[in-house]
Design an enzyme around this catalytic site. Sequence first.
Site, PDB file in Angstrom:
ATOM      1  N   LYS A 129       0.862  -1.191   0.000  1.00  0.00           N
ATOM      2  CA  LYS A 129       0.000   0.000   0.000  1.00  0.00           C
ATOM      3  C   LYS A 129       0.891   1.231   0.000  1.00  0.00           C
ATOM      4  O   LYS A 129       2.064   1.175   0.396  1.00  0.00           O
ATOM      5  CB  LYS A 129      -0.910   0.017   1.231  1.00  0.00           C
ATOM      6  CG  LYS A 129      -2.192   0.812   1.036  1.00  0.00           C
ATOM      7  CD  LYS A 129      -3.202   0.089   0.170  1.00  0.00           C
ATOM      8  CE  LYS A 129      -4.492   0.890   0.028  1.00  0.00           C
ATOM      9  NZ  LYS A 129      -5.530   0.164  -0.731  1.00  0.00           N
ATOM     10  N   GLY A 168      -5.147   2.824  -7.625  1.00  0.00           N
ATOM     11  CA  GLY A 168      -5.749   3.981  -6.979  1.00  0.00           C
ATOM     12  C   GLY A 168      -6.400   3.619  -5.654  1.00  0.00           C
ATOM     13  O   GLY A 168      -6.567   2.457  -5.305  1.00  0.00           O
ATOM     14  N   ASP A 169      -6.767   4.634  -4.915  1.00  0.00           N
ATOM     15  CA  ASP A 169      -7.500   4.500  -3.661  1.00  0.00           C
ATOM     16  C   ASP A 169      -8.151   5.865  -3.445  1.00  0.00           C
ATOM     17  O   ASP A 169      -8.312   6.635  -4.405  1.00  0.00           O
ATOM     18  CB  ASP A 169      -6.555   4.106  -2.516  1.00  0.00           C
ATOM     19  CG  ASP A 169      -7.292   3.618  -1.267  1.00  0.00           C
ATOM     20  OD1 ASP A 169      -7.668   4.479  -0.437  1.00  0.00           O
ATOM     21  OD2 ASP A 169      -7.503   2.410  -1.107  1.00  0.00           O
TER      22      ASP A 169
END
Length: 448
Positions: A129, A168-169
């Site tokens: 992450k 993406g996030d």
Amino acid sequence: MSFKIQYLQDLMDTVVKRNANEPEFHQAVREVLESLEPVLEKHPEYIQKGVLARLVEPDRIIKFRVPWVDDNGVVQVNRGFRIQFNKAIGPYKGGLRFHPSVYEGIIMFLGFEQIFKNSLTGLPIGGGKGGSDFDPKGKSEGEVMRFCQSFMTELSKHIAADTDVPAGDIGVGGREIGYLYGQYSRLRNEFSGVLTGKGLTYGGSLARTEATGFGLCYFTQEMLEDHGSSFEGKTVAISGSGNVAIYACQKATELGAKVVTMSDSNGYIYDKNGVDLAYVKQLKEVERKRIKEYLVKHPEAEYHEGCKGVWTVKCDIALPCATQNEIDLESAKALVANGVYAVCEGANMPSTIEATQYFQSNGVLFGPAKAANAGGVATSALEMSQNSMRYSWTFEEVDHKLHTIMINIYKNAAKAAKDYGMEGNLVAGANIAGFLKVADAMLAEGVV
């Protein structure tokens, strides 16, 4: 107290000591460890070989400065992060989050969760992450581009198509992915599948935009059908109005439900007639406006300041799709009091441990995030496959593969829970099913 329980407690104490002031990470680790006691009873080799002790430590933490110049010519400085947590079953895979709340603890929690989520997909992807405390809201196109280029200038040293593949996030949509990918391609002089969520013109996958929201509903539908129910005729409360919430709303509606709420960081709307999704898409995806503008076209709807109240709306199914820990014990009690039948998590860890336990103790069907929202990363892995083949599948082909993956995630989590004496507990089942694949790969690969 058994040796296994003492071992887990000691390991949790070590995690807290080594990662002080990172409560989100502590919460994520604690939830997993509490599920694994029956696994360790059957497999003491996971303790002997230090699998758990290695699993809670990331392979590496990359932290860097991100300088960029705003439209006034002033130099701004943000922090960038990438946590490469575990690659036992495949290259690191996980999103980038651009939001003021981002700090190392948030990225640690998200990266740890990603290990198990990715494992559950059945695809060869490890956990990672990343992100930054940069806030794209209120920034010009030029400012967003310059920030993304600076961010990728450093990140590009640590990622590659077979090493680490970000996506993406929150705060990182198609626009940001485009700028990030353009800078990577420029710096490395190559065209590869190093990022997912790309535009369709440069290697993206059909159905990727819809995948997390659609996948959430596919998982929920499978869970409902396993208990003799469905979305048909149900009232659904959804939080959020980003990518996950929008496409969860679309699929839930297609499956026969009526979605009555959506929200953003300022407040929530309640439309008893059912949310006008086309208008929400226009507001959020095109005009980039706040959800309260919904009342301009629909004055009969209600807007309430603050997000927490969304869980006081009476509903049959709740799909939290906003952010971590948005449902606390008080909100869980409100949902149960209003007769909620099922809760499935579209955001990452949107329910506190206390809320989760309250749902379970009151007979509410509960789908944890690492299982229920895995559709996004699953389709990202499908995008990686297409990039490797230099080929594209149709929307229907990708959607069919996604649907199959989500059904299998539910079945595997339910089976693992039953096999280890916790039938119906999908939190434990998802943790166990995700853990076993990674743990066995770690044993096979030796101490690395």
